[in-house]
Design an enzyme around this catalytic site. Structure first.
Site, PDB file in Angstrom:
ATOM      1  CE1 TYR A 101     -12.292  12.963 -17.595  1.00 51.19           C
ATOM      2  CE2 TYR A 101     -12.720  12.036 -19.769  1.00 51.19           C
ATOM      3  CZ  TYR A 101     -13.165  12.395 -18.512  1.00 51.19           C
ATOM      4  OH  TYR A 101     -14.467  12.171 -18.165  1.00 51.19           O
ATOM      5  CD  GLU A 189     -13.995  11.882 -14.739  1.00 52.59           C
ATOM      6  OE1 GLU A 189     -14.818  12.385 -15.512  1.00 52.59           O
ATOM      7  OE2 GLU A 189     -13.735  12.353 -13.622  1.00 52.59           O
TER       8      GLU A 189
END
Lengths: 380, 298
Positions: A101, A189
């Protein structure tokens, strides 16, 4: 402005961040054509701005043209949490060794940019933050300095990624930071950021929110503005340049100033009503703006009564009152209006409204009294 | 006393020759603010109703001794305007302009901190500051604020919202309560001056006896202020938070007013403030009434 995944990937690609080859399409035939071009297996992904696509059946693997046809047919038109799928993204399927992530956003408290990197990707980062906060390596970047390669390297080391992913991750994170700053994003993101068996690091998803205030230096962002998900009311208000947020109640709200508009929505709720919207008409409150606001509000079939809450500052009460009277003459309104007018020259303004008062236009001296009245009218 | 600005503050208006700058610059002068200069690279040497216009802030400071600036420059030029003011020797910079990109704000906030640590920035996207009877810098309607009588208890106001600030000034005036200074910190993600900066200044100001703080959803500025109130403030604080019923994920007009990821809710802010000993009103009028009680009990 929230981007769809395919727009986010194109945005990333423009900054040199590796993404899977693919294309966005709106028909089954086009989906098959893309798959034939990029090669099988492919992934067919619903383009909606809401989480949980996978669980809803909006992401499917296809090994051949028949499977693409089936999945694309099922996904196009599918309803995912109230969002209808109109666009699908077809991309080359990726082999995955590990899922990470990575993100950048503004830490408003620290007033610095916050980067988050985790070896536990592919799941919601909120869940990781709650269950295993140590698994998220954070970095605060001073906007004046930017992110250096040395800092990126240290950050990657702190996140305990696979050592084989280090070089790729350092490279992507620097590019992601550039995309975030040069692209004027509120959020970038990548989840998951994947490490492949052949040693590449690559963005498998893209979540990007752009700063609407930056369009003066990014004229191409107009394309994203026009693809924003808005309901009909919001689209109309946006076209009129009004600050409008659609809500699910029945009392139309018009106020001047964001704070007062929020406060008005709150008070309608506090007295037992349900606001249909938030609408800030700004400081001026002239007839044109007021008429535009009334048009947007009266086009909402759920609206049973309207609350106009104006506090005059520099704009005087007479101007506000004249604006309301003129606007009412221009717009066809079949629900009652309650006005609360206060501030500069409120008495003069009220005197202008006085002769126009009727069952269709009422006036109350305070916010609370006006809210009670407008809610009672909506319910009667 | 007042905080940050008073009758001696000399102000240069960056963008004085534009329609907004001219309108508010002249209104501010009418109020009594020392509007000593304006800037415009193309109109240097001219004047706006007697206010001299200079090519840049440094020239204006050299000629007039201005220590504060008020920026009405359109959003694309704000970053340069802020740096021009700091480099020109200005100590207090007020940015009224809305729509400044968040990355610009974050950049000049940190740049000022580092290279000009003594410069105070207020805004962007704020109504400005008024010390009633002394100076009004920005877009607040000056007559709404009551000038405190000598020796009278005065209230300080700090707010994230423009119209709610006016509402607060007005409620206090109706109740004959004077205001020492009213600071609008603005509704943007990176405000130059925080609630805490203002609370700290009000706590130190002998004239200010109580503080009204108006917050809204988004960010954690109110929670941080609550911690400050709890540990550092002796003066009573009355608060109001707008956006109790705002749906998550929707920006409510201000760029900073958004509840995201369960953070920044009004309920959490109100709880933190109550826990810190502040009184919290459910609407602006209720907060005004609470403040009246506080002042009458002083």
């Amino acid at each position: 402005m929230d981007l769809f995944e395919y727009q986010g990937k194109q945005f990333f690609a423009s900054f040199g961040i590796p993404v899977s080859d693919g294309d966005a399409v709106t028909t089954v035939d086009d989906a098959v054509a893309v798959a034939d071009r990029i090669g099988y297996p492919v992934v067919v992904k619903a383009q909606v701005q809401v989480g949980g696509r996978g669980k809803a059946g909006g992401i499917k693997l296809a090994d051949n043209a028949d499977e693409v046809r089936t999945h694309a047919g099922n996904i196009l038109g599918m309803d995912i949490k109230g969002h209808t799928v109109e666009i699908i993204w077809v991309e080359v399927a990726s082999d995955i060794t590990e899922e990470y992530y990575a993100s950048f956003t503004l830490d408003r408290s620290a007033k610095k940019h916050l980067g988050m990197l985790s070896a536990e990707g592919g799941v919601e980062i909120e869940t990781v933050a709650e269950e295993n906060p140590d698994a998220i390596a954070k970095i605060w970047v001073d906007p004046v300095d930017g992110l250096t390669e040395a800092q990126a390297r240290e950050w990657v080391a702190a996140a305990n990624l696979n050592p084989g992913a280090t070089e790729g991750a350092v490279d992507i994170l620097q590019k992601l930071y550039t995309a975030y700053t040069d692209g004027d994003a509120d959020l970038v993101e990548i989840n998951p950021l994947i490490f492949t068996p052949d040693g590449r690091v690559h963005a498998l998803d893209a979540k990007v929110t752009l700063d609407g205030n930056s369009t003066f230096r990014h004229p191409d962002y107009e394309q994203y503005d026009s693809s924003q998900v808005r309901d009909e009311r919001e689209t109309e208000a946006h076209a009129k340049g009004l600050q409008y947020v659609g809500l699910d109640g029945y009392v139309g709200v018009i106020a001047n100033g964001a704070g007062l508009a929020m406060s008005t929505v709150d008070i309608v709720n506090q007295v037992g009503g349900k606001p249909a919207n938030f609408l800030d008409i700004g400081g001026g409150a002239n007839a044109d703006v007021m008429a535009g606001a009334l048009e947007v509000i009266t086009n909402d079939p759920n609206v049973k009564s309207i609350f106009i809450n104006i506090f005059g500052g520099i704009t005087k009460g007479e101007e506000v009152a004249n604006g309301i009277v003129t606007a009412m003459g221009r717009v066809d309104i079949d629900v009652p209006i309650v006005v609360r007018l206060d501030g500069t020259n409120a008495d003069e303004g009220r005197a202008i409204l006085e002769p126009h008062l009727s069952d269709a236009l009422m006036m109350e001296p305070t916010m609370v009294a006006a809210a009670e009245k407008v809610v009672a009218l909506a319910k009667s | 006393m007042s905080i940050f600005v008073d009758e001696n503050t000399k102000v240069v208006y960056q963008g004085l020759t534009g329609s907004q700058g001219r309108f508010y610059g002249l209104l501010n002068r009418e109020y009594g603010t020392q509007v000593v200069a304006g800037t415009s690279p193309k109109k240097a040497g001219t004047d706006v109703e007697g206010i001299p216009v200079f090519a840049n802030v440094a020239d204006a400071v050299a000629e007039t001794g201005a220590t504060a600036s008020c920026i009405f420059i359109p959003a694309p030029g704000v970053k340069n305007a802020v740096m021009e003011a700091a480099e020109g020797g200005i100590e207090f910079i007020v940015v009224i302009t809305e729509g400044v990109p968040a990355h610009d704000e974050a950049w000049f906030y940190n740049k000022l901190r580092r290279d000009y640590p003594n410069v105070r920035l207020l805004g962007p996207n704020c109504p400005g500051i008024i010390s009633p009877g002394k100076a009004n810098i920005g877009i607040t309607a000056g007559h709404i604020a009551k000038v405190p009588e000598p020796g009278e208890h005065a209230v300080g106001i700090v707010s994230r919202s423009g119209t709610l600030t006016y509402q607060a000034l007005y409620e206090l005036k109706l109740n004959d309560i004077g205001v020492s200074t009213c600071v609008g910190v603005g509704g943007d993600p990176v405000p130059g001056t925080s609630f805490i900066d203002c609370l700290e200044a009000f706590e130190a100001d002998p004239q200010t006896e109580a503080v009204m703080m108006i917050g809204e959803i988004g960010g954690s500025a109110e929670e941080e202020a609550a911690e400050f109130i709890k540990t550092k403030m002796t003066k009573p604080v009355v608060s109001y938070i707008a956006g109790v019923t705002a749906p998550p994920g929707k920006k409510m007009g201000h760029a900073g007013a958004i509840v995201s990821g369960g953070k920044g809710t009004a309920a959490a802010k109100m709880d933190a403030l109550r826990d810190a000993g502040a009184q919290v009103g459910n609407n602006p009028t209720e907060a005004g009434n609470l403040m009246v009680e506080v002042v009458r009990s002083l």
